[in-house]
Design a protein around this motif. Structure first.
Motif, PDB file in Angstrom:
ATOM      1  N   GLY A  12      11.883  11.505 -11.190  1.00  0.00           N
ATOM      2  CA  GLY A  12      10.985  11.125 -10.102  1.00  0.00           C
ATOM      3  C   GLY A  12      10.971  12.140  -8.973  1.00  0.00           C
ATOM      4  O   GLY A  12       9.991  12.273  -8.259  1.00  0.00           O
ATOM      5  N   PHE A  13      12.079  12.871  -8.821  1.00  0.00           N
ATOM      6  CA  PHE A  13      12.185  13.804  -7.701  1.00  0.00           C
ATOM      7  C   PHE A  13      11.662  15.209  -8.031  1.00  0.00           C
ATOM      8  O   PHE A  13      11.611  16.062  -7.156  1.00  0.00           O
ATOM      9  CB  PHE A  13      13.647  13.916  -7.231  1.00  0.00           C
ATOM     10  CG  PHE A  13      14.126  12.703  -6.478  1.00  0.00           C
ATOM     11  CD1 PHE A  13      13.990  12.617  -5.104  1.00  0.00           C
ATOM     12  CD2 PHE A  13      14.716  11.635  -7.147  1.00  0.00           C
ATOM     13  CE1 PHE A  13      14.427  11.496  -4.408  1.00  0.00           C
ATOM     14  CE2 PHE A  13      15.154  10.514  -6.471  1.00  0.00           C
ATOM     15  CZ  PHE A  13      15.010  10.447  -5.099  1.00  0.00           C
ATOM     16  N   LEU A  32       0.830  -1.215   0.000  1.00  0.00           N
ATOM     17  CA  LEU A  32       0.000   0.000   0.000  1.00  0.00           C
ATOM     18  C   LEU A  32       0.862   1.261   0.000  1.00  0.00           C
ATOM     19  O   LEU A  32       0.562   2.242  -0.684  1.00  0.00           O
ATOM     20  CB  LEU A  32      -0.929   0.011   1.224  1.00  0.00           C
ATOM     21  CG  LEU A  32      -2.137  -0.922   1.163  1.00  0.00           C
ATOM     22  CD1 LEU A  32      -2.924  -0.850   2.466  1.00  0.00           C
ATOM     23  CD2 LEU A  32      -3.049  -0.551  -0.016  1.00  0.00           C
ATOM     24  N   ASN A  33       1.931   1.205   0.771  1.00  0.00           N
ATOM     25  CA  ASN A  33       2.829   2.358   0.827  1.00  0.00           C
ATOM     26  C   ASN A  33       3.467   2.615  -0.548  1.00  0.00           C
ATOM     27  O   ASN A  33       3.547   3.766  -1.002  1.00  0.00           O
ATOM     28  CB  ASN A  33       3.907   2.125   1.882  1.00  0.00           C
ATOM     29  CG  ASN A  33       4.732   3.375   2.124  1.00  0.00           C
ATOM     30  OD1 ASN A  33       4.210   4.373   2.601  1.00  0.00           O
ATOM     31  ND2 ASN A  33       5.997   3.321   1.756  1.00  0.00           N
ATOM     32  N   ALA A  34       3.875   1.525  -1.210  1.00  0.00           N
ATOM     33  CA  ALA A  34       4.490   1.677  -2.540  1.00  0.00           C
ATOM     34  C   ALA A  34       3.474   2.260  -3.528  1.00  0.00           C
ATOM     35  O   ALA A  34       3.816   3.128  -4.348  1.00  0.00           O
ATOM     36  CB  ALA A  34       4.996   0.321  -3.028  1.00  0.00           C
ATOM     37  N   LEU A  35       2.230   1.804  -3.427  1.00  0.00           N
ATOM     38  CA  LEU A  35       1.175   2.341  -4.313  1.00  0.00           C
ATOM     39  C   LEU A  35       0.956   3.830  -4.078  1.00  0.00           C
ATOM     40  O   LEU A  35       0.803   4.617  -5.012  1.00  0.00           O
ATOM     41  CB  LEU A  35      -0.136   1.595  -4.077  1.00  0.00           C
ATOM     42  CG  LEU A  35      -0.380   0.339  -4.899  1.00  0.00           C
ATOM     43  CD1 LEU A  35      -1.701  -0.296  -4.511  1.00  0.00           C
ATOM     44  CD2 LEU A  35      -0.370   0.668  -6.413  1.00  0.00           C
ATOM     45  N   LEU A  36       0.947   4.195  -2.789  1.00  0.00           N
ATOM     46  CA  LEU A  36       0.754   5.605  -2.435  1.00  0.00           C
ATOM     47  C   LEU A  36       1.843   6.479  -3.056  1.00  0.00           C
ATOM     48  O   LEU A  36       1.584   7.588  -3.524  1.00  0.00           O
ATOM     49  CB  LEU A  36       0.753   5.747  -0.906  1.00  0.00           C
ATOM     50  CG  LEU A  36       0.303   7.102  -0.362  1.00  0.00           C
ATOM     51  CD1 LEU A  36      -1.187   7.330  -0.623  1.00  0.00           C
ATOM     52  CD2 LEU A  36       0.567   7.201   1.138  1.00  0.00           C
ATOM     53  N   TRP A  37       3.067   5.930  -3.086  1.00  0.00           N
ATOM     54  CA  TRP A  37       4.182   6.675  -3.682  1.00  0.00           C
ATOM     55  C   TRP A  37       3.934   6.936  -5.167  1.00  0.00           C
ATOM     56  O   TRP A  37       4.302   7.985  -5.686  1.00  0.00           O
ATOM     57  CB  TRP A  37       5.500   5.893  -3.514  1.00  0.00           C
ATOM     58  CG  TRP A  37       6.224   6.247  -2.252  1.00  0.00           C
ATOM     59  CD1 TRP A  37       6.171   5.578  -1.075  1.00  0.00           C
ATOM     60  CD2 TRP A  37       7.107   7.359  -2.054  1.00  0.00           C
ATOM     61  NE1 TRP A  37       6.945   6.211  -0.137  1.00  0.00           N
ATOM     62  CE2 TRP A  37       7.536   7.293  -0.705  1.00  0.00           C
ATOM     63  CE3 TRP A  37       7.576   8.393  -2.851  1.00  0.00           C
ATOM     64  CZ2 TRP A  37       8.409   8.229  -0.154  1.00  0.00           C
ATOM     65  CZ3 TRP A  37       8.444   9.321  -2.308  1.00  0.00           C
ATOM     66  CH2 TRP A  37       8.851   9.245  -0.980  1.00  0.00           C
ATOM     67  N   LEU A  38       3.319   5.981  -5.836  1.00  0.00           N
ATOM     68  CA  LEU A  38       3.111   6.135  -7.284  1.00  0.00           C
ATOM     69  C   LEU A  38       2.030   7.167  -7.583  1.00  0.00           C
ATOM     70  O   LEU A  38       2.095   7.877  -8.584  1.00  0.00           O
ATOM     71  CB  LEU A  38       2.734   4.786  -7.902  1.00  0.00           C
ATOM     72  CG  LEU A  38       3.824   3.709  -7.835  1.00  0.00           C
ATOM     73  CD1 LEU A  38       3.313   2.409  -8.453  1.00  0.00           C
ATOM     74  CD2 LEU A  38       5.083   4.168  -8.570  1.00  0.00           C
ATOM     75  N   TYR A  39       1.029   7.262  -6.690  1.00  0.00           N
ATOM     76  CA  TYR A  39      -0.097   8.156  -6.983  1.00  0.00           C
ATOM     77  C   TYR A  39      -0.078   9.473  -6.197  1.00  0.00           C
ATOM     78  O   TYR A  39      -0.657  10.462  -6.653  1.00  0.00           O
ATOM     79  CB  TYR A  39      -1.426   7.407  -6.758  1.00  0.00           C
ATOM     80  CG  TYR A  39      -1.580   6.272  -7.731  1.00  0.00           C
ATOM     81  CD1 TYR A  39      -1.850   6.534  -9.079  1.00  0.00           C
ATOM     82  CD2 TYR A  39      -1.384   4.955  -7.336  1.00  0.00           C
ATOM     83  CE1 TYR A  39      -1.951   5.491  -9.995  1.00  0.00           C
ATOM     84  CE2 TYR A  39      -1.481   3.913  -8.238  1.00  0.00           C
ATOM     85  CZ  TYR A  39      -1.766   4.185  -9.577  1.00  0.00           C
ATOM     86  OH  TYR A  39      -1.850   3.167 -10.482  1.00  0.00           O
ATOM     87  N   ALA A  40       0.554   9.484  -5.044  1.00  0.00           N
ATOM     88  CA  ALA A  40       0.614  10.731  -4.254  1.00  0.00           C
ATOM     89  C   ALA A  40       2.001  10.881  -3.633  1.00  0.00           C
ATOM     90  O   ALA A  40       2.188  10.692  -2.428  1.00  0.00           O
ATOM     91  CB  ALA A  40      -0.464  10.718  -3.172  1.00  0.00           C
ATOM     92  N   PRO A  41       2.999  11.193  -4.463  1.00  0.00           N
ATOM     93  CA  PRO A  41       4.377  11.233  -3.941  1.00  0.00           C
ATOM     94  C   PRO A  41       4.582  12.257  -2.817  1.00  0.00           C
ATOM     95  O   PRO A  41       5.320  11.983  -1.874  1.00  0.00           O
ATOM     96  CB  PRO A  41       5.221  11.585  -5.170  1.00  0.00           C
ATOM     97  CG  PRO A  41       4.281  12.032  -6.216  1.00  0.00           C
ATOM     98  CD  PRO A  41       2.945  11.457  -5.912  1.00  0.00           C
ATOM     99  N   MET A  42       3.914  13.415  -2.931  1.00  0.00           N
ATOM    100  CA  MET A  42       4.117  14.434  -1.911  1.00  0.00           C
ATOM    101  C   MET A  42       3.597  13.974  -0.552  1.00  0.00           C
ATOM    102  O   MET A  42       4.267  14.119   0.473  1.00  0.00           O
ATOM    103  CB  MET A  42       3.419  15.732  -2.355  1.00  0.00           C
ATOM    104  CG  MET A  42       3.781  16.927  -1.519  1.00  0.00           C
ATOM    105  SD  MET A  42       5.543  17.073  -1.268  1.00  0.00           S
ATOM    106  CE  MET A  42       5.909  18.387  -2.331  1.00  0.00           C
ATOM    107  N   LEU A  43       2.416  13.392  -0.584  1.00  0.00           N
ATOM    108  CA  LEU A  43       1.820  12.871   0.652  1.00  0.00           C
ATOM    109  C   LEU A  43       2.713  11.758   1.218  1.00  0.00           C
ATOM    110  O   LEU A  43       2.942  11.673   2.435  1.00  0.00           O
ATOM    111  CB  LEU A  43       0.415  12.330   0.356  1.00  0.00           C
ATOM    112  CG  LEU A  43      -0.365  11.759   1.535  1.00  0.00           C
ATOM    113  CD1 LEU A  43      -0.703  12.861   2.530  1.00  0.00           C
ATOM    114  CD2 LEU A  43      -1.647  11.076   1.055  1.00  0.00           C
TER     115      LEU A  43
END
Lengths: 306, 250
Positions: A145-146, A74-85
Motif C-alpha cells: 500500500g505504501f 469520503l476521506n477513506a474513499l479518496l485514499w483508495l482512489y488518490a492516495p498521493m492526494l
C-alpha cells in the motif's frame, strides 16, 4: 512550563535512557507501545468531538453525526482512489491542527495566527519525515500500500521544507514577542518545545518519536482543554474519574468501530489492505472531522492554561 | 620540567583551553561571592557562602582535572562526578535557602539533596562501570534510575514544594529568581546526560561517532554557565533584597 510539557520532558528522558544503551525495539514492539499510548490518550482526545461541537453550535445531533460519518467515508474513499492526494491533504490538515493546538492558549497577533499554526506543524512534520527517511523508504518497500509514496521521499525537498517552515515559525514567534503577545519566557519556552520535538524525531525511531509527540504533547494538552470545557458545562469541579467516564464510551465505540473495519477488510468484505496502510487511512479519516471540530472549538473558545 | 609539560596546550585543543578558563572563571567567581558576602543582609550571607563554595569546590576540581586531561588526554570521569556529587546538592541547598523565608522546612532540603545524590551516584555507576563494549541492560537500568532523581528535582522546582513556596513568597525578586534557577535545572542541567549518550550504543555515539573525549568541551562550558550563573542569580536576589532592608534606614 506547563504540566503537559513536563510529562513530555520526563517521557523523553526515560525513552532516551532506554535508547542510550543501544536498545533496539522491533517494529512489533514499537507498534505495541504506540497502540497502547494511542488508545489511552490519542483516541480519547478526539472521542468527545460530538459533545464539544453540539454544545457550541445550534446543530442537531443527527446532522452532526451524518456530517462526521460522511467526512470519514469520503476521506477513506479518496485514499483508495488518490492516495498521493490523500496523504498530502492529511499532512497539510495535521500540520495546521497540531500548530493550532500548540498555540491555543495564547492570544496571538491575528495576522500571524494561521501562518504560525501551519508553519509550526509543517516544521515538525517535515522534521519527522526528514530524520526518518530510511525507515520510510523501508516502509514503502516492505508494507503493501505504501509503494506509491516511494518516489516522493526526497531528502532535499524535506530539508528545504523543514528549514523554510522553521524559519517562518521563528519569524512569527519573534513578531508576537515584539508585539508583546508573548513574554520572553513564553517565547523561550516555545523555542525549547519546538527544539525538543524536532530532537525527539531525530533521536527515536519514527513510530516512537511520533507517538511521544502525538500522545503527550498534543493529545494530553487537548484533553486538558476539553476537561476545562466540560467542567464549565457542569459549572462545578469535575473529577478526573467523572471525565474518564465521559470519555470511556466514546473511546470504546471508536476503537470498536476501527476494529470492525479491520475485520471487514480481513474478511475481504471491504478492500483488503495491509494493517499499516489501513491504520493510516483510519487515522487520516478520523483526523479530518476532528481537526474541523477543534478549529471551531478554538475559534469559539480561547481559554488560558496555567 | 614537569610543570612545563603540563602547562603546554596546543592552540587547537579547545578542551584544554576550556579546562583552564573554567578553572579561572570558577576561582574568580568564588572570590567575588566571598567578598560580596560582606555587603548583603544577614539572612542572605549563607546563600552567598554556598554560592562561593559551589564555585570554589568546582575550581579545585578543575585544577586537578585540567592536569589529568593534559597529562593523559583522557576524560576525567571520576573527578567530574566527585565535583558534581558535592556541588549539585549544594545547588539544591540554594533552593532551600531562597525559600526558607517563605516557610520551607528542612525536610525539603534533605529531599532535594537525596534526589541529587541519587541522580549522580546512579549516573556515575552507569557511565563509569559500563562493561567493555557497552552493556545495554547496565546503561538502561542506571540511566532510568538516575533520570528519576532529575525528574524529582525538576518537578519540585517547577510545580512542587519549591515552586509553591516561591509563589507564596512576598518578594517578587525571590519569585523571579527561583523561576530562573528552575530554568537552569531544565536547560542547563540537561547538558549532563551527554556523557551517557556518548557511550557505546548511545545515540551521539551511533549518529556522530562521539566518544567520551567529545564530552569534556560541553561539560566545561555547561559547568561554568550553570555554577557561576546559578550563583549570580542568588547574588542578584541577595543584593536586591538587602537594598530593600537598607532603604528605610537611609
Amino acid at each position: 512550563m506547563n504540566k503537559t510539557f513536563f510529562i513530555f520532558i520526563a517521557s523523553l528522558l526515560f525513552l532516551m535512557a532506554l535508547f542510550s544503551g543501544g536498545i533496539e525495539l522491533s517494529l512489533q514492539e514499537q507498534l505495541s507501545f504506540s497502540l497502547i499510548s494511542v488508545v489511552l490518550l490519542g483516541i480519547p482526545h478526539g472521542a468527545i468531538d460530538n459533545v464539544i461541537f453540539l454544545r457550541q453550535h445550534e446543530v442537531s445531533a443527527k446532522s452532526f453525526y451524518i456530517f462526521y460519518l460522511i467526512a470519514i467515508g469520503l476521506n477513506a474513499l479518496l485514499w483508495l482512489y488518490a492516495p498521493m492526494l490523500s496523504i498530502v491533504a492529511f499532512l497539510l490538515i495535521s500540520a495546521y491542527h497540531f500548530g493550532q493546538s500548540q498555540f491555543s492558549h495564547y492570544k496571538l497577533l491575528k495576522r500571524t495566527t494561521v501562518v504560525l499554526s501551519f508553519a509550526w506543524g509543517a516544521s515538525i512534520l517535515s522534521a519527522m519525515l526528514l530524520f526518518n527517511l530510511g525507515e520510510l523508504k523501508e516502509l514503502t518497500t516492505t508494507v503493501q500500500g505504501f509503494q506509491s509514496f516511494r518516489l516522493s521521499l526526497n531528502s532535499q525537498a524535506f530539508l528545504s521544507m523543514f528549514l523554510l517552515f522553521s524559519l517562518i515559525t521563528l519569524i512569527c514567534l519573534s513578531i508576537n514577542l515584539y508585539k508583546r503577545k508573548f513574554t520572553l519566557e513564553q517565547f523561550l519556552f516555545e523555542i525549547l518545545v519546538l527544539a525538543l520535538v524536532i530532537f525527539s524525531f531525530y533521536v527515536f525511531p519514527l513510530i516512537i518519536g511520533f507517538t511521544l509527540y502525538f500522545t503527550v504533547l498534543h493529545s494530553l494538552k487537548v484533553l486538558q482543554e476539553e476537561y476545562r470545557f466540560v467542567e464549565k458545562l457542569y459549572d462545578k469541579s469535575l473529577s478526573l474519574m467523572a471525565f474518564g467516564k465521559l470519555l470511556f464510551p466514546y473511546t470504546t465505540i471508536s476503537v470498536f468501530g476501527m476494529g470492525i473495519i479491520y475485520l471487514l477488510s480481513e474478511l475481504n468484505i471491504l478492500p483488503t489492505l495491509s494493517f499499516g496502510y489501513l491504520l493510516l487511512i483510519l487515522i487520516s479519516s478520523i483526523t479530518l472531522p476532528h481537526a474541523f471540530v477543534m478549529d471551531r472549538f478554538y475559534k469559539k473558545k480561547q481559554q488560558p492554561i496555567s | 620540567m614537569l610543570t612545563l609539560d603540563v602547562l603546554t596546550i596546543p592552540t587547537d585543543d579547545y578542551v584544554g583551553f576550556t579546562f583552564f578558563t573554567g578553572y579561572m572563571a570558577m576561582m574568580a567567581a568564588s572570590v567575588f561571592f566571598f567578598f560580596e558576602r560582606g555587603r548583603v543582609d544577614g539572612k542572605w550571607k549563607t546563600s552567598l557562602l554556598v554560592s562561593g563554595l559551589i564555585t570554589f569546590i568546582a575550581a579545585v576540581h578543575y585544577y586537578y582535572m585540567r592536569d589529568y586531561y593534559l597529562s593523559t588526554g583522557e576524560n576525567p570521569t571520576a573527578l567530574r562526578y566527585i565535583d558534581w556529587t558535592l556541588t549539585v546538592p549544594l545547588m539544591c541547598v540554594e533552593f532551600y535557602l531562597l525559600t526558607v523565608v517563605a516557610g520551607a522546612k528542612r525536610s525539603l532540603m534533605w529531599k532535594l539533596i537525596f534526589a541529587s545524590v541519587w541522580m549522580l551516584v546512579f549516573g556515575y555507576i552507569g557511565e563509569a562501570f559500563n562493561p567493555e563494549g557497552g552493556s545495554t541492560s547496565h546503561s538502561v537500568t542506571y540511566g532510568i534510575l538516575s533520570t528519576l532523581g532529575y525528574i524529582y528535582i525538576l518537578y519540585a522546582a517547577w510545580f512542587g514544594e519549591v515552586a509553591q513556596l516561591a509563589k507564596n513568597s512576598e518578594s517578587e525578586v525571590v519569585r523571579k529568581g527561583v523561576k530562573t534557577l528552575a530554568w537552569f535545572v531544565l536547560v542547563g542541567w540537561a547538558i549532563y546526560p551527554i556523557g551517557y549518550m556518548c557511550m557505546p550504543g548511545g545515540w551521539l555515539n551511533t549518529a556522530f561517532g562521539w566518544g567520551s573525549e567529545n564530552v569534556d568541551l560541553f561539560y566545561n562550558i555547561a559547568d561554568a554557565i550553570n555554577k557561576i550563573g546559578f550563583g549570580l542569580v542568588v547574588y542578584n536576589i541577595a543584593i536586591t533584597e538587602s537594598a530593600k532592608v537598607k532603604a528605610p534606614a537611609a
